[in-house]
Every structure is written in C-alpha cells, then in structure tokens.
Design a protein around this motif. Structure first.
Motif, PDB file in Angstrom:
ATOM      1  N   PRO A 150       0.823  -1.223   0.000  1.00 11.39           N
ATOM      2  CA  PRO A 150       0.000   0.000   0.000  1.00 11.39           C
ATOM      3  C   PRO A 150       0.851   1.264   0.000  1.00 11.39           C
ATOM      4  O   PRO A 150       0.538   2.238  -0.704  1.00 11.39           O
ATOM      5  N   TYR A 151       1.930   1.258   0.804  1.00 19.12           N
ATOM      6  CA  TYR A 151       2.810   2.426   0.842  1.00 19.12           C
ATOM      7  C   TYR A 151       3.547   2.604  -0.485  1.00 19.12           C
ATOM      8  O   TYR A 151       3.791   3.735  -0.924  1.00 19.12           O
ATOM      9  N   THR A 152       3.921   1.475  -1.107  1.00 18.53           N
ATOM     10  CA  THR A 152       4.613   1.548  -2.397  1.00 18.53           C
ATOM     11  C   THR A 152       3.717   2.168  -3.457  1.00 18.53           C
ATOM     12  O   THR A 152       4.151   3.013  -4.250  1.00 18.53           O
ATOM     13  N   ILE A 153       2.450   1.776  -3.461  1.00 23.95           N
ATOM     14  CA  ILE A 153       1.488   2.344  -4.427  1.00 23.95           C
ATOM     15  C   ILE A 153       1.334   3.847  -4.198  1.00 23.95           C
ATOM     16  O   ILE A 153       1.341   4.645  -5.146  1.00 23.95           O
ATOM     17  N   LEU A 154       1.217   4.242  -2.929  1.00 24.84           N
ATOM     18  CA  LEU A 154       1.098   5.668  -2.606  1.00 24.84           C
ATOM     19  C   LEU A 154       2.378   6.419  -2.972  1.00 24.84           C
ATOM     20  O   LEU A 154       2.333   7.569  -3.414  1.00 24.84           O
ATOM     21  N   GLY A 155       3.523   5.745  -2.783  1.00 25.47           N
ATOM     22  CA  GLY A 155       4.797   6.355  -3.145  1.00 25.47           C
ATOM     23  C   GLY A 155       4.905   6.615  -4.637  1.00 25.47           C
ATOM     24  O   GLY A 155       5.370   7.677  -5.070  1.00 25.47           O
ATOM     25  N   VAL A 156       4.475   5.653  -5.440  1.00 25.34           N
ATOM     26  CA  VAL A 156       4.464   5.821  -6.898  1.00 25.34           C
ATOM     27  C   VAL A 156       3.535   6.971  -7.277  1.00 25.34           C
ATOM     28  O   VAL A 156       3.862   7.796  -8.147  1.00 25.34           O
ATOM     29  N   LEU A 157       2.377   7.030  -6.627  1.00 21.98           N
ATOM     30  CA  LEU A 157       1.424   8.103  -6.897  1.00 21.98           C
ATOM     31  C   LEU A 157       2.025   9.465  -6.558  1.00 21.98           C
ATOM     32  O   LEU A 157       1.885  10.436  -7.328  1.00 21.98           O
ATOM     33  N   GLN A 197      17.241  -4.433  -2.291  1.00 15.40           N
ATOM     34  CA  GLN A 197      16.713  -3.212  -1.680  1.00 15.40           C
ATOM     35  C   GLN A 197      16.684  -2.062  -2.685  1.00 15.40           C
ATOM     36  O   GLN A 197      15.762  -1.231  -2.684  1.00 15.40           O
ATOM     37  N   GLY A 198      17.696  -2.018  -3.554  1.00 15.86           N
ATOM     38  CA  GLY A 198      17.745  -0.971  -4.567  1.00 15.86           C
ATOM     39  C   GLY A 198      16.587  -1.058  -5.542  1.00 15.86           C
ATOM     40  O   GLY A 198      16.020  -0.033  -5.946  1.00 15.86           O
ATOM     41  N   MET A 199      16.216  -2.283  -5.902  1.00 15.81           N
ATOM     42  CA  MET A 199      15.105  -2.465  -6.841  1.00 15.81           C
ATOM     43  C   MET A 199      13.773  -2.050  -6.227  1.00 15.81           C
ATOM     44  O   MET A 199      12.832  -1.728  -6.956  1.00 15.81           O
ATOM     45  N   ARG A 200      13.711  -2.035  -4.903  1.00 18.33           N
ATOM     46  CA  ARG A 200      12.487  -1.567  -4.238  1.00 18.33           C
ATOM     47  C   ARG A 200      12.239  -0.078  -4.519  1.00 18.33           C
ATOM     48  O   ARG A 200      11.118   0.410  -4.358  1.00 18.33           O
ATOM     49  N   TYR A 201      13.313   0.611  -4.900  1.00 17.34           N
ATOM     50  CA  TYR A 201      13.175   2.016  -5.264  1.00 17.34           C
ATOM     51  C   TYR A 201      13.164   2.204  -6.783  1.00 17.34           C
ATOM     52  O   TYR A 201      12.406   3.020  -7.312  1.00 17.34           O
ATOM     53  N   VAL A 202      14.016   1.468  -7.491  1.00 18.81           N
ATOM     54  CA  VAL A 202      14.143   1.641  -8.941  1.00 18.81           C
ATOM     55  C   VAL A 202      12.834   1.328  -9.662  1.00 18.81           C
ATOM     56  O   VAL A 202      12.368   2.099 -10.514  1.00 18.81           O
ATOM     57  N   ILE A 203      12.223   0.190  -9.327  1.00 17.98           N
ATOM     58  CA  ILE A 203      10.980  -0.214 -10.007  1.00 17.98           C
ATOM     59  C   ILE A 203       9.862   0.803  -9.787  1.00 17.98           C
ATOM     60  O   ILE A 203       9.191   1.215 -10.739  1.00 17.98           O
ATOM     61  N   PRO A 204       9.616   1.272  -8.546  1.00 22.91           N
ATOM     62  CA  PRO A 204       8.593   2.311  -8.363  1.00 22.91           C
ATOM     63  C   PRO A 204       8.902   3.601  -9.135  1.00 22.91           C
ATOM     64  O   PRO A 204       7.976   4.253  -9.633  1.00 22.91           O
ATOM     65  N   PHE A 205      10.173   3.966  -9.237  1.00 22.89           N
ATOM     66  CA  PHE A 205      10.536   5.155 -10.023  1.00 22.89           C
ATOM     67  C   PHE A 205      10.154   4.967 -11.484  1.00 22.89           C
ATOM     68  O   PHE A 205       9.622   5.888 -12.124  1.00 22.89           O
TER      69      PHE A 205
END
Length: 497
Positions: A150-157, A197-205
């Motif tokens: 849920p936080y990842t979706i909000l982060g992408v938004l 851990q890096g991909m947790r940021y790269v993919i949402p970006f």
C-alpha cells in the motif's frame, strides 16, 4: 543545540518552527510586497493552463484551481512554508536525524538557497507549486521506505504527482535514495541484498515515470493539447541523437561543481575603492570545498565503526561517483538545459554533510562540557551555518533591488503613459498603441549601480525583463485604459523611431 530530539512529535514541532523562522529571515520581505517582474508580472492572473499541460505539468492547473489564479504574495509564501516544512520533516525522519542542531541546519539549507530565492523573486506565481512538487518527491521516497505494497502504491502516486507538477524535483527523490544507500551501505549483508533493496526504489521510479507519461497523454487527448517543442518541453525528451552523451555527462558534473565553486553572495562594504564582497565569495567557496573534502574523507578514508567488506566499499565509491548525476538528473535527461529553479537537489549535499557530522558527534553531548571530538564536527556545522547566513543576506538584497526596480519601473511607465496621453488626437481605449523593442536592452535604462553585483537568474535591469512584461505592467499594475496592440519591430518606420 546538541541535545537529542527524542520523539517524532518534537521533531515535527522543531522543524515547523525552524523552517518558519528561516523563511521569514530570508524571504519575509516578499510576504506583503508585490515585487512583480518577469514571469510573475506576466502571470499576475494565471491563465496558462493549456501551456502547462503542453509542457507536461498537468497537475499545476488543478492546484491553481484549488488555491486561486491570482498571484497573492502572502498566501503563496504561507503555502511554500507549509510544503517546505513537511518536506524537511520527512527528510529528517527518512535519514534518521536526531540532533536539534541538525534539524536547524537542515531547515536553513532547505529554506535559504538560490532556488527558493529565484522562484520567490522572479517566478512567484509558481512558488507554492514548485514547493508542492518538492514535498511530493520527498513523500514518495519516504513512503517507499516502508516496504509495504500500500505504501509503495502511494509512493508511486506521490512521485507521479511531483513529475506532473514540476519535473525538476524528481532529482530530489533520486538524490535522497542515493544518500540513503551511501549512509547505510554497511547494513546490507550481501551484494544481492543491497541490489534487492535498490530495486524496491528503482521499479517504483520507473512505474511513476510510466504513470506520469500516460496520464499526461490522457490530459492532452481530453483537452486537445499540443506537445510543446520549446526548451522546457518534452518533445525531444530522451533523444540524444543530436548531442554527445559524454558531453552531456560532463556538463552535468560541471554544473554541480560550479554551484559550489562559484557561489552567489551578497554585496558588502568597500574599502579604498575595493569591494570586500570578494572576501565572502572566496570564504564561501573555501567552506564549500572543505565540506566536499570532508564528505570524501568520512565516506572513503575514515575507518567506519562497522568494518565494511570490499564490495561494500566499491559500491559506496560508485554511488558517490555518480551522486552528481543523481542530484542533477534533470540536466542529464534534458541534454544540458538547466537554470536555477531546476537545481534544488544540489542543497542535499549540505544535508548529507550535516548527517555525517551528526553521526560523528558522540552520544554523550547532553552533558554541560562537550567532548573534544565534537569540535571538528561543530566546525563543519558552523561552515554550513555561514553559507546559510550568506544566502539570507543575499536574498534580502535581491528583494530590496526588486522593490526599487518596481518603483523605478512605475515611474518610467508613468512618464511613458503621460507622453502617450498627451499626444494630439489620442483617444484613451480607442487609439491603437504598440510598444516595440526591449526595456532590458535599451541604453535608456541603466543598471542600478549599487546593485550591479546582485543579479541572480531571472533578474534584469528593470521589472520588464522581456517583451510582453511591459504590456502586463500597463494592464495588471497600472490599470491603464489603453488599446494595446502589436507591431513588427523590423519595419523601417519603427526602426527610425
């Protein structure tokens, strides 16, 4: 000041109070003074919704609809304080700051810098919008750190909204992630763990970039909006066929180092005909160089408390080497196009320095007597405080110049209007009137001698910095009943005038 902030509530309160204090010190002049010039003068009433969508900023019309389309200095300044305060709080929480002095310096850095100054002094109509883009960029990274869907979706938004408001602030999000990995590299047990851990940021970006592009195209199709092909448009985004990628990378690094080696500073006293401003320029430059050297020494040469493996050191070095591309990502992707309101992420270097300084302050600093180990890091913090003070003084000088320019422009345009209205046969509101040429380039308007060195991006010799602002001044500022029209400046009759 070296005491620890024990709760997030205390952190929030100190952050809000400190941001408000520094904003008033640096930009309080702007609160109740119009100081309209350039884009701000042209956009006293913001009617550029179609244009903002054409250049990919489709969120801006929505925000303007919510807060009103008239440029009100007080309201926009208050909103700017709100978004900067929230951004500062999220950054402090994201990077685990814990000292009061760190909170104060981080808020000083985020408030007293050239980007906020130029935005407020020359582009006020967009000041709160750009600060909102900053907030969404920081919020996106802060949410992604939670590592739950849920936080990842909000982060992408949040990242998508930031891009849709003003694309340049995505560099802040990129730089924050890189700084996070720089500071926490020793916590990753294996290279695979760090990569994961890096991909947790790269993919949402990447998802945010795709969502941004698709939403932008949706807005264009719904409202039948074109794609701007100007320098700030997206028509050639990602197309490097006409430029050298190595040249763009070199430019990206060059602009970052220029920011620290050629700082803007205020005008001070003269002694025997020589301005002592050069002293401040060289002092700020030396402090910046010392800060950069201290960063390199702490991250590479100084033995860490937790012994790092060879791959961790290599990874840390690589991140450090590409950090300039992260904080100046917009310059890289736009093929070298950049100006002051696009470089807010540069100030994150100071924030990184504050974080490293804090980590080297012993934990037992709540005692009345400070340990000797504190003093080198207090010196580093003092250096950043001096840079912030320089920016505060410079900001106030810029606003003073803007004020005097506005008064001089009013005097000039009053004389011009009087000359027009005194012309035989002139009928107000009926007789066509055209202005040709540029007030910025005419020898009739000299540079203000006392302020000749106070000239940040967006500031010219007068409030009428480019063609069109003269018409806006007559319309918005003087409310003259005049039938304004256009004329071809290349006509021989016009040239003879």
């Amino acid at each position: 000041m070296l005491k620890t902030v024990h709760t997030k509530k205390d952190l929030f309160i100190i952050t809000i109070f400190s941001t408000l204090t520094f904003f008033i010190l640096a930009h309080g002049y702007r609160f109740t003074n119009p100081l309209f010039s350039g884009d701000a003068l042209l956009m006293v009433h913001q009617t550029d919704s179609a244009w903002e969508i054409a250049i990919g900023r489709f969120i801006q019309p929505i925000l303007v609809f919510l807060r009103g389309g008239l440029t009100n200095p007080f309201l926009l300044s208050v909103l700017s304080i709100l978004w900067i305060s929230l951004s500062a709080y999220l950054i402090l929480d994201f990077l685990n700051f814990s000292k009061v002095i760190s909170v104060v310096l981080v808020t000083a850095v985020m408030t007293c810098n050239s980007t906020i100054l130029v935005t407020s002094s020359s582009f006020l109509s967009y000041a709160d919008l750009y600060c909102f883009a900053l907030f969404c960029s920081v919020l996106g990274v802060w949410l992604l750190q939670k590592k739950k869907l849920p936080y990842t979706i909000l982060g992408v938004l949040a990242l998508t909204v930031s891009l849709g408001t003003y694309q340049a602030y995505i560099s802040v999000a990129i730089a924050l992630v890189m700084i996070y990995f720089l500071l926490n590299i020793s916590e990753f047990l294996t290279f695979r763990d760090m990569l994961k851990q890096g991909m947790r940021y790269v993919i949402p970006f990447i998802l945010a970039a795709v969502a941004y592009f698709m939403t932008w195209k949706l807005f264009q199709n719904i409202f039948d909006i074109w794609t701007a092909d100007t320098y700030n448009g997206l028509s050639s985004l990602g197309n490097f066929s006409d430029v050298s990628i190595f040249s763009i990378i070199a430019t990206t690094y060059e602009k970052v180092f220029d920011y620290f080696f050629y700082p803007e500073t205020f005008t001070t006293i003269s002694f025997r005909g020589n301005s002592l401003s050069i002293f401040w320029l060289f002092m700020i430059r030396l402090l910046n160089i010392a800060t950069l050297i201290a960063l390199l020494w702490c991250l590479i040469l100084k033995k860490p408390v937790t012994k790092m493996t060879w791959w961790q050191r290599i990874a840390q070095l690589l991140i450090l080497l590409i950090l300039p591309m992260g904080i100046n990502f917009v310059c890289l992707i736009s093929k070298g196009t950049e100006h002051t309101i696009m470089i807010y992420a540069f100030c994150l270097v100071y924030i990184l320095a504050v974080r490293i300084a804090e980590s080297n302050i012993p934990q037992s600093t709540d005692t009345p007597k400070l340990p000797k180990a504190c003093f080198p890091w207090l010196a580093a913090l003092a250096s950043i405080a001096i840079v912030a003070w320089s920016n505060i003084v410079f900001s106030n000088q810029v606003y003073l110049k803007r004020d005097l320019q506005e008064q001089a422009t009013l005097s000039l345009m009053t004389r011009i209007v009087y000359s027009i209205e005194s012309t035989e046969g002139y009928i107000p509101g009926v007789t066509p009137v055209a202005l040709s040429g540029s007030f910025e380039h005419t020898p009739s308007i000299p540079e203000m001698e006392a302020f000749k060195d106070v000239r940040p991006y967006g500031m010219g010799k007068s409030s009428l910095t480019y063609v069109g602002t003269d018409y806006a001044f007559l319309t918005h500022f003087m409310n003259v009943n005049m039938n304004l029209t256009r004329i071809n400046g290349d006509l021989e009759a016009v040239k003879q005038m």
